[in-house]
Design a protein around this motif. Structure first.
Motif, PDB file in Angstrom:
ATOM      1  N   ALA A 626       6.447 -12.910   4.427  1.00  0.00           N
ATOM      2  CA  ALA A 626       7.671 -12.137   4.650  1.00  0.00           C
ATOM      3  C   ALA A 626       8.878 -12.764   3.964  1.00  0.00           C
ATOM      4  CB  ALA A 626       7.931 -11.991   6.150  1.00  0.00           C
ATOM      5  N   LYS A 627       8.740 -14.024   3.523  1.00  0.00           N
ATOM      6  CA  LYS A 627       9.837 -14.689   2.821  1.00  0.00           C
ATOM      7  C   LYS A 627       9.819 -14.401   1.325  1.00  0.00           C
ATOM      8  CE  LYS A 627      10.040 -18.457   6.193  1.00  0.00           C
ATOM      9  NZ  LYS A 627       9.964 -19.919   6.398  1.00  0.00           N
ATOM     10  N   CYS A 628       8.799 -13.696   0.864  1.00  0.00           N
ATOM     11  CA  CYS A 628       8.712 -13.352  -0.569  1.00  0.00           C
ATOM     12  C   CYS A 628       9.564 -12.117  -0.811  1.00  0.00           C
ATOM     13  CB  CYS A 628       7.258 -13.125  -0.971  1.00  0.00           C
ATOM     14  SG  CYS A 628       6.205 -14.557  -0.719  1.00  0.00           S
ATOM     15  N   ILE A 629      10.866 -12.310  -0.822  1.00  0.00           N
ATOM     16  CA  ILE A 629      11.803 -11.195  -0.778  1.00  0.00           C
ATOM     17  C   ILE A 629      11.800 -10.342  -2.038  1.00  0.00           C
ATOM     18  CG2 ILE A 629      13.329 -12.301   0.889  1.00  0.00           C
ATOM     19  CD1 ILE A 629      15.066 -13.216  -1.434  1.00  0.00           C
ATOM     20  N   ALA A 630      11.260 -10.851  -3.132  1.00  0.00           N
ATOM     21  CA  ALA A 630      11.214 -10.085  -4.388  1.00  0.00           C
ATOM     22  C   ALA A 630       9.891  -9.353  -4.562  1.00  0.00           C
ATOM     23  CB  ALA A 630      11.447 -11.010  -5.576  1.00  0.00           C
ATOM     24  N   LEU A 631       9.000  -9.448  -3.566  1.00  0.00           N
ATOM     25  CA  LEU A 631       7.650  -8.919  -3.717  1.00  0.00           C
ATOM     26  C   LEU A 631       7.661  -7.416  -3.999  1.00  0.00           C
ATOM     27  CD1 LEU A 631       4.779 -10.044  -3.595  1.00  0.00           C
ATOM     28  CD2 LEU A 631       4.658  -9.272  -1.219  1.00  0.00           C
ATOM     29  N   LYS A 632       6.949  -7.044  -5.065  1.00  0.00           N
ATOM     30  CA  LYS A 632       6.888  -5.654  -5.494  1.00  0.00           C
ATOM     31  C   LYS A 632       5.512  -5.047  -5.218  1.00  0.00           C
ATOM     32  CE  LYS A 632       8.323  -2.884  -9.496  1.00  0.00           C
ATOM     33  NZ  LYS A 632       8.888  -2.949 -10.868  1.00  0.00           N
ATOM     34  N   ALA A 633       4.458  -5.827  -5.351  1.00  0.00           N
ATOM     35  CA  ALA A 633       3.099  -5.324  -5.128  1.00  0.00           C
ATOM     36  C   ALA A 633       2.278  -6.397  -4.433  1.00  0.00           C
ATOM     37  CB  ALA A 633       2.447  -4.922  -6.445  1.00  0.00           C
ATOM     38  N   LEU A 634       1.548  -5.977  -3.371  1.00  0.00           N
ATOM     39  CA  LEU A 634       0.658  -6.874  -2.631  1.00  0.00           C
ATOM     40  C   LEU A 634      -0.698  -6.192  -2.515  1.00  0.00           C
ATOM     41  CD1 LEU A 634       0.153  -9.407  -0.905  1.00  0.00           C
ATOM     42  CD2 LEU A 634       1.026  -8.135   1.071  1.00  0.00           C
TER      43      LEU A 634
END
Length: 943
Positions: A626-634
């Motif tokens: 949840a701290k990966c604030i730039a995450l675009k695709a998982l």
């Protein structure tokens, strides 16, 4: 007689006065006055307001000039201090040059500097003033003619008081990236500076149009406004300023304009319009600019043919027209440019032949003709350019066999790019070992090489090596690991037929490596680990085996890690979470990795792509994702994760793609807050329960994709600039997100995913309840799969609003009712499946529904009509019977007369009459007349 005598006396007097003045001048000049005591005090106060820090100045020759400012010994005359200039008659301080003096500290309006009111020249360039604002009291220095505050870490708004320095002939505020010029505007700043000769505001944030008033500054000799975010039409009158020698407007991408007709009286020496939006053609009159030494117009929108008159500019030493759309041939008149040292024509549409006259350019050190449309053999005239240090012919259509020995004859050549042509490069076996030439950059991508060139074994200064896309088979030679250990920054072996790295060390020896690309080979063995300096590591599509070494966690500056499609096994190194804030792409899909994911991702603030799909990972997801604030695709698909839905990802506002397909996720989906606008959600093949999660697509109603992104893909870019010894080189990497989804009943791999593509796949779970009406609000949905759940209720008519829908699968549920007629509006629908439900009635006909096969509807015993063999009975195609009003029982009711007309007129028997009578009850008498041709009975008449 008297008048003659008077005249003679007057001449003697003038002679005496002249002699006295000469003696007095010599006497005064031999005794230079000491500096003023008050000004000496001001200088010492100014010195004491700063600390000396060598890092405050960037120039290698920087030194603390103020170190000589002292009252000790005989050094109390400030006019003799380093950087101080005094008036030779008055002793006033008129010049202060503290350029690159290692000064560190803030400067404010109370600084003693602004008491030196006789200053005419002030240079504080290349110091560090801690992002303080230029003090407004600068206006006290009203006699200033030269002011240089460049590259000194000033910030904020340039004060209006600068415009009050009306005597300025030179103003340089460049290189202060946080400096602004908005209020006052550029126009307000210069309108009073009518004596300006040099104006340099490079990198100052101006964000305005270029004011026409600049075209009135007739004394202007140098105008530098690059990288100021200027926009709008450039005033053509500036080109015609009578004394202008330097015009630098580069890197203002919103700036438009065109070149005027030039006059031979022009004094222009440097014209730099690079990375602007200037367009049009080069006028033939450009040949009138006989003083030009540099033309830098790369990255614009210029087009058309190059006029032959450009060959008249015989003083040119640098010409860069790259990244435009020039076409045709290079004029033969280029052979006249005998002083040219660099020629860059890359990324245009030039065609052959390359003029043989280029052989005249014997001063050329750099020649870039890459990314054009040149065909045929590489012209022999190039091999006469004996001073060449840099040569790029990449990305053309050159063909034939090329002998490497010919390039070796260019003794000064250190950089050679021949990549992506249709040539075959041959290396003489006899000369390979005798090649003592030291290369810095070698680009031989797709040159039909069958092995590593032997001359590389002698290279110890190589910085860039590209052997991508050749036919190099087998094992990497052992000597490769000893090649250029300290200098190599990038090595690209992508897309060859390598099977082994030989006896390579686990930790590769290149201590300054930035890029390592081994992908798309068939390399076996353990995974090598590059040095800690590595920024991009690509090793996908190979056959690497075994565990990933813990040594990989030393790559603290890594931006891209691609290890997908190998045979790597075992758990991930638990230190993997320790990657610094630099990591942007983490792709380890399609391996045999197992175990749990490291639970801490506190440093993942720049991660945009995480792909763990098709491995054997287990356990819970780390909440720290949840701290990966730039995450675009998982993408976590095809693993064995055993967890509830990650609703804690709801704060990731950039998240577009969430794929949890084929895992062991379970339970109801409870979402309290959703900040993202998901584009693709795949939850298929899990054990989710409860109602369909309406919250997941409440934010997906945006129609912005109707207007944009039609030709773009979900991509992530990683780039960095490397200072290679021969040039500043920008490395760019474009990562296209790929995924697998079930589309139209088939598992489909999307190598690229369009930004406009929206898909929801909730199939093969245990979702229950009704299909939400709100799904119909997702206007650009392309794929909807809700199959193999326990959904009940009717198919929402709102699904007919999904005008872009291509695939709809509602099969294997418990849906009831009819198939909505509104679905025939879905003209892009290619795949439709409602099989194995409890649907009833007539299958909609027409348009796309005429293309669907039986298996789209099977398992619904009460459906009828094409394409099923079961034909509909009358009562199966009718809407439900409306409630009967009292009027229908009245004697004069038209429905009653209609009943009689059918019963008497057709006489099909009681059963048929009742059936048709039911039809009449459901319809009005106009329908009866149209369908059966029966008139309504009028009382008093007989049939």
């Amino acid at each position: 007689m008297a008048s003659s005598l008077y005249h003679l006396k007057f001449v003697y007097l003038l002679s005496f006065l002249s002699t006295f003045h000469l003696i007095a001048t010599r006497s005064f000049s031999s005794v230079r006055p000491l500096c003023r005591g008050d000004e000496r005090s001001y200088l010492l106060q100014f010195k004491d307001s700063f600390v000396i820090d060598k890092s405050a100045s960037s120039e290698p020759w920087a030194y603390p000039k103020v170190a000589s400012w002292t009252l000790e010994g005989k050094n109390n005359d400030c006019c003799s201090w380093d950087g101080v200039e005094c008036d030779e008659f008055t002793g006033h301080v008129i010049g202060l040059d503290l350029n690159s003096s290692c000064l560190y500290g803030s400067i404010n309006s109370t600084s003693s500097l602004f008491h030196l009111v006789h200053l005419q020249r002030l240079n504080l360039a290349d110091n560090h003033f801690k992002y303080s604002q230029i003090p407004s009291t600068v206006s006290n220095l009203s006699k200033l003619t030269h002011l240089d505050l460049s590259s000194s870490a000033f910030a904020s708004q340039i004060p209006l008081e600068v415009s009050q320095l009306s005597q300025l002939s030179s103003l340089n505020l460049s290189g202060n990236a946080y400096l602004e010029l908005k209020k006052p505007s550029l126009r307000s700043l210069v309108e009073n500076l009518t004596f300006l000769e040099k104006l340099d505001l490079r990198e100052v944030e101006i964000i305005s149009m270029v004011p026409n008033i600049l075209a009135n500054l007739s004394s202007l000799t140098s105008l530098r406004l690059c990288d100021c975010r200027l926009y709008g039409e450039f005033p053509v009158g500036i080109f015609k300023l009578p004394n202008l020698r330097v015009l630098d407007m580069r890197q203002n991408e919103g700036l438009t304009g065109h070149l005027p007709d030039f006059q031979s009286s022009s004094t222009l020496e440097i014209m730099n319009l690079a990375k602007t939006n200037f367009s049009g053609k080069l006028p033939a009159s450009i040949g009138n600019l006989g003083s030009l030494t540099k033309i830098l117009m790369w990255g614009c929108n210029f087009s058309g043919f190059i006029p032959s008159s450009l060959g008249n500019l015989t003083r040119l030493n640098s010409l860069d027209l790259s990244y435009n759309t020039y076409k045709g041939r290079i004029p033969s008149s280029f052979g006249n440019l005998v002083h040219l040292s660099s020629l860059y024509l890359t990324s245009n549409e030039f065609t052959s032949p390359i003029p043989s006259e280029l052989a005249n350019l014997t001063q050329l050190t750099a020649l870039n003709l890459g990314h054009n449309k040149f065909v045929g053999r590489i012209p022999s005239s190039i091999f006469n350019l004996t001073n060449l240090e840099f040569l790029s012919l990449s990305d053309n259509y050159f063909s034939g066999t090329v002998e490497f020995d010919k390039f070796v004859k260019l003794k000064k050549l250190t950089t050679l790019y021949l990549s992506n042509n249709q040539i075959s490069l041959l290396e003489s076996e006899t000369n390979a070992n005798r090649t003592h030439q030291k290369f810095v950059g070698i680009g031989l991508s797709r040159c039909n090489l069958s092995k590593f060139p032997n001359f590389l074994a002698n290279q110890n200064e190589l910085e860039l090596l590209n052997l991508q896309g050749n036919n190099i088979h087998g094992q990497v030679p052992d000597w490769v690991w000893n090649m250029s250990k300290e200098s190599l920054k990038s090595i690209n072996l992508f897309d060859n037929f390598l099977t082994s790295l030989g006896q390579h060390p686990i930790l590769l020896p290149w201590t300054n490596l930035a890029i390592l690309d081994l992908s798309f080979n068939n390399i076996q063995g353990s995974l090598p680990i590059p040095s800690s300096s590595t920024l991009q590591y690509h090793a996908s599509h190979n056959s690497f085996i075994g565990k990933i070494s813990e040594l990989i966690c030393n790559l603290s500056s890594l931006q891209v890690l691609e290890l997908s499609k190998n045979n790597l096994s075992g758990p991930l190194p638990q230190c993997l979470h320790s990657f610094g804030d630099s990591l942007v792409i983490l792709d380890i899909q399609r391996n045999k990795l197992e175990g749990s994911i490291p639970q801490s991702w506190a440093n993942g603030s720049k991660l945009m792509i995480i792909d763990f799909s098709q491995n054997k990972f287990q356990g819970w997801l780390p909440r720290s994702l949840a701290k990966c604030i730039a995450l675009k695709a998982l993408d976590l698909s095809n693993n064995q994760f055993n967890d509830t839905f990650p609703s804690w990802l709801g704060n990731l506002s950039n998240l577009k793609i969430l794929i949890l397909r084929s895992n062991k996720f379970y339970g109801p989906i409870k979402i309290h807050r959703v900040n993202y606008e998901l584009q693709i959600v795949d939850l298929s093949y899990n054990s989710f329960t409860g109602m369909l999660p309406v919250e997941l697509f409440q934010n997906s109603n945006s129609s912005r994709f109707d207007r944009a992104y039609h030709l773009s893909y979900i991509q992530v870019y990683s780039s960095f600039t490397a200072n290679l010894s021969y040039q500043i080189f920008e490395f760019q990497y474009e990562y296209n997100f790929a995924m697998m989804m079930t589309n139209k009943g088939v598992d489909t791999i999307y190598e690229k995913v369009q930004e406009i593509f929206k898909a929801l796949d909730f199939s093969s779970n245990r979702f229950a309840g009704d299909i939400p009406e709100s799904i119909g609000n997702i206007k650009v949905l392309r794929l909807l799969n809700l199959s193999n759940n326990i959904l009940t209720g009717h198919i929402p008519t709102t699904l007919g609003n999904l005008a872009e829908l291509e695939s709809l699968d509602l099969s294997q549920n418990k849906l009831v009712g009819e198939i909505p007629q509104q679905l025939t509006q879905l003209t892009f629908l290619e795949s439709f499946n409602v099989s194995h439900n409890d649907l009833v009635g007539l299958i909609p006909q027409g348009k796309q529904f005429n293309t669907f096969q039986n298996n789209s509807f099977e398992g619904n015993s009460k459906l009828c009509g094409n394409p099923l063999l079961k034909k509909c009975k009358y009562y199966e195609v009718l809407p439900p019977l409306p409630s009967t009003s009292k009027k229908s029982h009245d004697l004069g009711s038209p429905l009653q007369f209609g009943w009689r007309s059918v019963t008497i007129g057709y006489g099909f028997g009681l059963l048929v009459g009742v059936t048709i009578g039911h039809i009449v009850i459901a319809r009005n008498h106009e329908w009866l007349m149209k369908t059966f041709g029966v008139r309504q009975l009028v009382p008093g008449r007989k049939v």
